[in-house]
Design a protein around this motif. Structure first.
Motif, short mmCIF file in Angstrom:
data_model
loop_
_atom_site.label_atom_id
_atom_site.label_comp_id
_atom_site.label_asym_id
_atom_site.label_seq_id
_atom_site.Cartn_x
_atom_site.Cartn_y
_atom_site.Cartn_z
N ILE A 270 -14.92 -1.25 -5.20
CA ILE A 270 -13.65 -1.95 -4.99
C ILE A 270 -12.68 -1.65 -6.13
CG2 ILE A 270 -12.55 -4.22 -4.86
CD1 ILE A 270 -15.16 -5.26 -3.62
N MET B 238 -9.12 0.86 -6.12
CA MET B 238 -7.77 0.38 -6.45
C MET B 238 -7.29 0.91 -7.81
SD MET B 238 -7.67 -3.52 -5.13
CE MET B 238 -8.81 -4.15 -6.34
N SER C 224 -9.63 -3.04 0.69
CA SER C 224 -10.24 -3.72 -0.45
C SER C 224 -10.58 -5.17 -0.11
CB SER C 224 -9.33 -3.64 -1.67
OG SER C 224 -8.11 -4.25 -1.40
N SER D 7 -4.39 -5.34 -5.38
CA SER D 7 -4.19 -4.50 -6.56
C SER D 7 -2.92 -4.92 -7.29
CB SER D 7 -4.08 -3.05 -6.14
OG SER D 7 -2.85 -2.84 -5.49
#
Lengths: 626, 361
Positions: free
Chosen positions: A267, A271, A314, A467
């Motif tokens: 993850i 990002m 994500s 993000s």
């Protein structure tokens, strides 16, 4: 603190006192609800609203709802590689299958990945590298006793909060043309090698491992230390060999932790932003870097669409992670953890191949973890040939002589510290109240509130999945530019308030993550006792729960402070043009033209971040979840 | 002080029903015990009284004041938990004094005096500055009791307070709790799964099973005249015989069990219910082990000995008669595999009638 009332005074005085007492009582009774309400408002305005703005930007074309942007992105080979054919004509299943078959028959030739494909590819490689580097560390930390073991174990938390921009600076100082590694190789007559220029992807992946291998290690060590030695002994007594007992008893208990570490690593590296931006540049662009580049060219709709697609991926991964984590939550802590062997009991065993391999691994970790940080610190004091204070002199001269439009060092340091402290005051109550609400409703009464707790928990963890760049665009397009409200009002939040709120939103999940497990471990009868003795829910929290989870709160505070000090993505957007720049922003601004001062500034940043964790270690905070 | 009424209190968690209509009336100053197997709902009942749980239906009243919706801090109850729940970051004195931060000490005493008074009451004078971690289990539980009593609550609630202590300590502390309770004349609700403890300490006992109250009575009534077969088997050792009524006279029944006939005199509580009994009706009756002895010459039966446990003053013998499990209490371990014992007709107590069984279906 008795509730004794004043005996003297006139009737009116007494009346006023009574009103005062009543107001105080009311506030105290509703304090928890009020803080929860404020938290919801801050989250709504500073988190969900910006993300919603980005979403709206992506799905509205000329004021009408449309998926045109998505169609454009998904059918463009530049973004999705070969999958663009699938998205262009999703119903031609036969031809897609034929293409897949042809690819397999041709012996898996390489194919265009596209931006998303490449992002996932580098995230997968980074995950493998982080596991490869982190698992041996977990093995050594969990099974061997040596001087400094506990310190190293607590230090594994540090990389996680180091600002990306600073780590990039460290990697330049270590692996660059004039870096430490080349200096060492130069001594034996090798090099210099252009490591970063020749293989930027490899350096980016090592930098990702720098961040995530310690995370993998700390999660795995915690699981390893919670293996009950009596289960191992039972397996041995039932006839299992040591190897067999390890495979049958230890491995199944480590697997969830390793999976958790791998998922989180994927993850985070999916990002990734500052690392790739600084070390790879646009030729290695990930989705996030490309979004940033689009924003700079003011292509907001395209940026928003990409950002939304990235967030969907994500979020799905984060949801998988939270589901997985809650499924593992039942695992109990071991009553008797396995004993640890001395790492180097004497000289002869120290020369065994296995122990030499451990030493070799130790050297590797020195190069990857200590190298960049030490190189950065040294780089601040050297100048091609030898020791110099030139870079720090530059910072001081810039401070005393610089023009007001230039980036001055002291305001950057001062702003960072001020925002850090202000963020503490916002993020701590937010994080604590969310912990209380989720652990309390999880505990009290039945299935329904249990589901509520999971929903609140997931909503509250959204900052982990969104993000910095998505958040940044949302803040810029929503709050900085302003949102028109009815009656001619505009909702516009900028400057210090916006930066502190953004930092608080980024930081509070770490307060919650540190406090919740401790809170859940407390005997519910403690709070019930306090309440039956007359304490309101809020008083019980202040008098009983908070003192008992103090270590988690202190650890959460350290995270909050470090995250605020290191936050780059949204700060760089919110601070643009103003005088509210912080240390990471200053580092980035210096980096282009003058590496020396950037490194010097990065050293100051490292020192302050490190200091906040050392202070916490001294006052007895704990960063452990076990 | 306070009297307590529960009316039709039920509690449902999602799919599971913890309480199904609990009715209780506890008098002012009474020592009232809820006893039952684990999971029967006795603790849920106590938590509903304390205000930690809100009932799904029904009403909880203190002195005719409706308590539904009143938060725990406004109920004026003192609660003692099984695991003490002392605040580990406070000293003993701070623990005892915590409730006095919110409620004034009794007229004429200061907070400090009240703390000393309570510590003396539970024999912990001079321990005020210690931390809970420096105390033994029994001492911790006494601190917990002192803390609950300090603000003079109207109601004292004890949730399995002795379960974490060893047997001997449990008995000592039990006497101490009883002494303090009668000294203060405070209405007390005591929850335990230990039926012996329930009989020893209570003014009245409610036997709880599967979310309902099976029987309320004095310890003597509960022991001697169990209202249901469950109560008969849960409270103390008991021998239950199932049989069929052969003949009945004005006060005596002849019951056939496994081909053998017994004469019993139903207890007066059942005399009315039993007036409809006719020959052919099925019933169950119980005989306490102390009533089933080798010396009684009526209702003799021959028991095959399976195990015997030496308990010091008595020997408990488990055996079987025609498949029915039998438990006996003897003065000496049996020297043969077969024992012949008997019981007096008035030593039997009818616990279940066929009409009851039909009513349950």
């Amino acid at each position: 603190m008795t509730t004794g009332r004043p005996d003297g005074g006139s009737a009116r005085d007494r009346g006023r006192v009574r009103v005062h007492v009543r107001v105080r009582d009311w506030l105290e009774r509703h304090a928890l609800g009020l803080i929860a309400l404020l938290t919801a408002v801050v989250l709504g305005v500073m988190l969900y609203l910006p993300v919603g703005v980005v979403f709206a930007e992506a799905v509205f074309v000329d004021g009408r709802l449309s998926l045109a942007h998505f169609r454009e992105v998904l059918t463009d080979p530049f973004y999705v590689g070969v999958l663009s054919q699938v998205f262009t004509d999703p119903l031609a299943i036969g031809s897609h299958l034929a293409a897949l078959g042809g690819w397999i028959l041709a012996g898996f030739p390489s194919f265009p990945l596209g931006l998303f494909g490449f992002t996932a590819y580098q995230a997968a490689l980074s995950t493998v590298a982080s596991l490869a580097l982190g698992l041996p560390a977990a093995y050594v930390l969990a099974n061997y006793e040596f001087r400094g073991r506990r310190t190293i174990r607590s230090l594994t938390i540090l990389p996680f909060v180091l600002p990306g921009i600073m780590v990039a600076v460290g990697f330049y100082a270590m692996f660059g043309q004039a870096g430490t590694l080349n200096a060492i190789l130069g001594v034996v007559g090798l090099g210099p090698y252009p490591f970063i220029e020749r293989n930027p992807l490899a350096i980016v992946i090592v930098a990702h491992a720098f961040y995530n291998a310690p995370l993998v290690a700390r999660i795995t060590v915690a699981a390893w230390e919670s293996v009950d030695v009596r289960a191992l002994e039972t397996a041995r007594s039932l006839g299992a060999s040591p190897r067999r007992a390890f495979v049958d008893v230890v491995v199944p208990q480590l697997l969830p932790a390793v999976t958790t570490g791998a998922l989180l690593t994927f993850i985070f590296t999916f990002m990734t932003f500052p690392i790739v931006l600084a070390l790879g540049g646009l030729q290695l662009a990930t989705v996030e870097v490309w979004v940033y580049a689009r924003i700079q060219r003011l292509a907001f709709a395209e940026a928003a669409t990409l950002a939304i697609l990235e967030t969907i991926v994500s979020l799905a991964l984060t949801y998988a992670y939270l589901r997985y984590e809650s499924a593992q939550a039942g695992m109990s802590r071991a009553a008797a953890p396995p004993p640890r062997e001395r790492l180097f009991p004497d000289l002869r065993t120290a020369l065994e191949p296995w122990r030499l391999a451990i030493v070799g691994y130790g050297v590797l970790t020195l190069v990857v973890f200590v190298g960049p940080m030490v190189s950065m610190v040294i780089g601040g004091f050297t100048d091609g040939g030898g020791f110099t204070l030139r870079h720090y002199e530059f910072l001081i001269r810039r401070q005393t002589e610089g023009a007001s439009y230039q980036t001055l060092p002291w305001p950057a340091i001062r702003n960072s510290l001020l925002f850090g402290v202000a963020t503490l005051f916002v993020a701590m109550p937010m994080g604590v109240v969310i912990s209380v609400v989720t652990t309390r409703s999880g505990r009290e009464g039945g299935h329904h509130s249990g589901r509520w707790a999971t929903i609140i928990d997931t909503l509250a963890m959204v900052p982990l999945a969104v993000s910095g760049i998505v958040f940044g665009i949302g803040l810029l397009r929503g709050l900085v530019f302003g949102i028109p409200l009815i009656g001619g009002w505009r909702l516009q939040i900028t400057g210090v308030v916006a930066i502190v709120a953004a930092h608080a939103v980024a930081a509070y999940p770490f307060v919650t993550r540190n406090v919740s497990p401790l809170l859940a471990d407390l005997d519910p009868a403690l709070v019930e006792s306090a309440r039956s003795l007359g304490a309101s829910r809020y008083r019980a929290l202040l008098d009983v729960e908070l003192p008992l989870v103090a270590s988690g709160i202190v650890a959460g505070a350290a995270f909050t402070f470090a995250i605020s000090i290191g936050e780059f993505s949204s700060t760089v957007i919110l601070a643009s043009g103003g005088e509210t720049y912080t240390m990471p922003v200053a580092v980035e601004r210096y980096l282009g033209r003058r590496n020396g001062p950037a490194i010097a500034m990065g050293t100051v940043l490292l020192a302050i971040t490190g200091l906040s964790f050392v202070v916490v270690d001294r006052v007895g905070g704990r960063f452990e979840r076990d | 002080m306070t009297d307590l009424t529960l009316e039709g209190v039920s509690k449902v968690y999602g799919e599971t029903t913890a309480l199904r209509g609990i009715d209780l009336a506890v008098e002012d100053g009474e020592f009232f015990t809820l006893v039952g197997p684990s999971g029967c709902g006795k603790t849920t009942t106590l938590r509903t009284i304390a205000g930690f749980e809100e009932p799904t239906a029904g009403s909880v009243r203190f002195d005719d004041r409706e308590m539904t919706g009143v938060p725990p801090e406004d109920r004026d109850v003192g609660v003692v938990f099984q695991n003490y729940a002392l605040f580990p970051h406070m000293t003993v004195a701070e623990n005892v004094g915590y409730g006095l931060r919110f409620r004034d000490p009794p007229a004429g005493t200061t907070r400090e005096e009240r703390i000393l008074e309570l510590l003396e009451l539970v024999d912990l004078a001079g321990m005020g500055e210690r931390r809970p971690s420096q105390l033994s289990g029994g001492q911790r539980q006494r601190v917990s009791l002192a803390r609950a009593l300090a603000p003079e609550p109207g109601l004292l609630l004890l949730d399995e307070p002795m379960s974490a202590l060893d047997a001997r300590l449990r008995e000592t502390l039990r006497r101490q709790v009883k002494r303090i309770q009668s000294e203060l004349e405070i209405t007390t609700i005591y929850v335990t799964h230990d039926q012996e403890e329930a009989l020893a300490i209570s003014d009245r006992v409610a036997v709880v099973r599967a979310g309902t109250v099976e029987q309320v009575g004095t310890p003597k009534e509960i022991y001697r005249r169990p209202a249901t077969r469950f109560v008969a088997e849960f409270i103390g050792d008991n021998n239950v015989f199932e049989g069929e009524v052969r003949t009945r006279s004005s006060d005596e029944l002849r019951v056939r069990v496994s081909g053998r006939e017994f004469d019993i005199v139903p207890a007066d509580s059942l005399a009315e219910a039993g007036t409809g009994l006719e020959s052919g009706d099925r019933l169950a009756f119980c005989v306490r082990p102390e009533a089933l002895t080798p010396t009684v010459e009526t209702n003799r039966l021959s028991v095959t000995v399976e195990t015997s446990e030496f308990l010091g003053e008595t020997v408990r013998v488990h055996g079987r008669w025609n498949g029915t499990p039998i438990v006996l209490r003897l003065a000496e371990p049996p020297d043969a595999d077969e024992l012949t014992v008997g019981f007096a007709p008035d030593g039997a107590h009818v616990v279940e009638l066929e009409s009851d069984a039909r009513g349950n279906d």
